[in-house]
Enzyme design. Structure first.
Site, short mmCIF file in Angstrom:
data_model
loop_
_atom_site.label_atom_id
_atom_site.label_comp_id
_atom_site.label_asym_id
_atom_site.label_seq_id
_atom_site.Cartn_x
_atom_site.Cartn_y
_atom_site.Cartn_z
N MET A 85 0.80 -1.22 0.00
CA MET A 85 0.00 0.00 0.00
C MET A 85 0.83 1.27 0.00
O MET A 85 0.59 2.19 0.74
CB MET A 85 -0.94 0.01 1.22
CG MET A 85 -1.91 -1.16 1.22
SD MET A 85 -2.79 -1.34 -0.34
CE MET A 85 -4.05 -0.11 -0.15
N ARG A 86 1.89 1.27 -0.80
CA ARG A 86 2.65 2.52 -0.94
C ARG A 86 2.91 2.75 -2.41
O ARG A 86 3.17 1.80 -3.16
CB ARG A 86 3.99 2.42 -0.16
CG ARG A 86 3.77 2.27 1.33
CD ARG A 86 5.05 2.36 2.09
NE ARG A 86 5.64 3.70 2.03
CZ ARG A 86 5.25 4.73 2.79
NH1 ARG A 86 4.24 4.59 3.61
NH2 ARG A 86 5.85 5.88 2.72
N ILE A 87 2.82 4.02 -2.80
CA ILE A 87 3.07 4.34 -4.21
C ILE A 87 4.58 4.27 -4.45
O ILE A 87 5.36 4.84 -3.67
CB ILE A 87 2.59 5.79 -4.52
CG1 ILE A 87 1.14 5.97 -4.07
CG2 ILE A 87 2.78 6.10 -5.99
CD1 ILE A 87 0.09 5.35 -4.93
N LEU A 88 4.99 3.53 -5.46
CA LEU A 88 6.41 3.44 -5.78
C LEU A 88 6.73 4.47 -6.85
O LEU A 88 6.06 4.54 -7.88
CB LEU A 88 6.73 2.02 -6.26
CG LEU A 88 6.58 0.98 -5.15
CD1 LEU A 88 6.55 -0.43 -5.72
CD2 LEU A 88 7.68 1.13 -4.11
N ASN A 102 2.31 -6.47 -10.54
CA ASN A 102 1.37 -6.09 -9.49
C ASN A 102 0.06 -6.82 -9.75
O ASN A 102 -0.30 -7.07 -10.91
CB ASN A 102 1.11 -4.58 -9.50
CG ASN A 102 0.14 -4.14 -8.42
OD1 ASN A 102 0.24 -4.54 -7.27
ND2 ASN A 102 -0.85 -3.35 -8.81
N HIS A 104 -3.99 -6.51 -9.11
CA HIS A 104 -4.96 -5.47 -8.76
C HIS A 104 -6.36 -6.06 -8.83
O HIS A 104 -6.68 -6.76 -9.81
CB HIS A 104 -4.82 -4.29 -9.73
CG HIS A 104 -5.79 -3.18 -9.47
ND1 HIS A 104 -5.63 -2.29 -8.44
CD2 HIS A 104 -6.94 -2.86 -10.09
CE1 HIS A 104 -6.66 -1.44 -8.46
NE2 HIS A 104 -7.46 -1.76 -9.44
N SER A 131 -6.50 -8.42 -12.10
CA SER A 131 -5.53 -8.29 -13.21
C SER A 131 -4.10 -8.35 -12.67
O SER A 131 -3.83 -7.79 -11.60
CB SER A 131 -5.71 -6.92 -13.91
OG SER A 131 -7.05 -6.72 -14.29
N GLU A 138 2.81 4.89 -13.99
CA GLU A 138 1.43 5.30 -13.72
C GLU A 138 0.72 4.23 -12.87
O GLU A 138 0.78 3.04 -13.20
CB GLU A 138 0.69 5.49 -15.06
CG GLU A 138 -0.54 6.38 -14.95
CD GLU A 138 -1.29 6.44 -16.28
OE1 GLU A 138 -0.70 6.05 -17.32
OE2 GLU A 138 -2.47 6.84 -16.26
N ASP A 140 -1.39 1.50 -11.32
CA ASP A 140 -2.36 0.50 -11.82
C ASP A 140 -2.61 0.64 -13.32
O ASP A 140 -3.72 0.38 -13.80
CB ASP A 140 -3.72 0.68 -11.08
CG ASP A 140 -3.57 0.43 -9.60
OD1 ASP A 140 -4.38 0.98 -8.85
OD2 ASP A 140 -2.63 -0.28 -9.21
C1 GRF Z 1 -5.37 -8.23 -3.18
O1 GRF Z 1 -6.78 -8.26 -3.35
C2 GRF Z 1 -4.73 -7.44 -4.28
O2 GRF Z 1 -5.44 -7.49 -5.49
C3 GRF Z 1 -4.78 -6.05 -3.72
O3 GRF Z 1 -4.50 -6.18 -2.35
C4 GRF Z 1 -4.99 -7.46 -1.94
C5 GRF Z 1 -3.87 -8.13 -1.21
O4 GRF Z 1 -4.40 -9.26 -0.59
N1 GRF Z 1 -3.81 -5.20 -4.35
P1 GRF Z 1 -3.39 -10.25 0.16
O5 GRF Z 1 -2.62 -9.42 1.16
O6 GRF Z 1 -2.50 -10.87 -0.87
O7 GRF Z 1 -4.31 -11.26 0.81
#
Ligand code: GRF
Length: 212
Positions: A85-88, A102, A104, A131, A138, A140
């Site tokens: 949860m950090r923007i790279l 990644n 998503h 995905s 940019e 996602d």
């Molecule tokens: C996943 O749903 C992923 O798509 C999103 O964050 C969630 C991570 O889940 N980016 P986990 O920590 O792998 O269970």
């Protein structure tokens, strides 16, 4: 592998490697959050687990340089982001261009960003899914490799969608990682190449009845 939370995608990769389904092994798990359950999953699997606390660094650039050094220190071939949860920022993305994936929880390019399940429900979408894409500057928005698609059901909630999406994520992420480590998948000139052919559309995996 960079995580921030539960780590179920990490677990899927660890399990796929342990079962020999992919010729890869997770060399290092890094989280910005000490309490990320994924760090515990890594330790249980005998994988090096590192908490890199952003608060211990002067700024984002210093943090991301340390993050990159930690990854390169283990000569990681592939960096996988799963719920990190950090923007790279561009310098980091550039260091790993073409070897960073990644996952998503949406059918990109629709629903970039956060809270995808709630937004898909609110919009009354017929389809939802996940995905795997190469990471570019940019958010996602990198070229997609593989997608999992499922029909949104009338009784679905954000929680049920998250659960069903996770099932698909645990299929497509190991598959994409496996292709990469087998040198079947690469990013060339901004295009995804699989088995020497340009992928104009991501590989599509449909939810099957048994999936949920
Ligand atoms: C996943 O749903 C992923 O798509 C999103 O964050 C969630 C991570 O889940 N980016 P986990 O920590 O792998 O269970």
């Amino acid at each position: 592998m960079l995580i921030s939370g539960e780590g179920t995608n990490l677990q899927a990769l660890i399990d796929a490697a342990a079962r020999g389904r992919i010729r890869a092994h997770v060399a290092l798990v890094v989280s910005n959050r000490a309490q990320a359950r994924g760090l515990e999953r890594a330790r249980r699997a005998g994988v090096e687990a590192l908490h890199l606390d952003p608060a211990a660094f002067a700024d984002r650039a210093a943090y991301q340089a340390a993050l990159a050094d930690a990854l390169e220190g283990r000569s990681a071939d592939l960096v996988v982001l799963a719920g990190f949860m950090r923007i790279l920022e561009p310098p980091f993305v550039r260091r790993f261009a073409g070897r960073m994936l990644n996952i998503h929880p949406s059918l990109l390019p629709s629903y970039r960003g956060l809270d995808t399940h709630e937004r898909v429900l609110a919009a009354g979408e017929q389809w939802h899914g996940a995905s795997v894409h190469f990471v570019t500057d940019e958010l996602d928005a990198g070229p997609c490799v593989i997608q999992y698609r499922m029909a949104v059901r009338p009784d679905d909630t954000a929680e049920s969608l998250a659960r069903r999406v996770h099932v698909g994520e645990h299929v497509i992420l190991p598959r994409a990682a496996g292709w990469f480590v087998d040198d079947r998948l690469r990013l060339a000139g901004g295009k995804v190449m699989l088995d020497g052919r340009i992928l104009d559309q991501p590989v599509l995996i449909e939810e099957t009845a048994g999936d949920s």
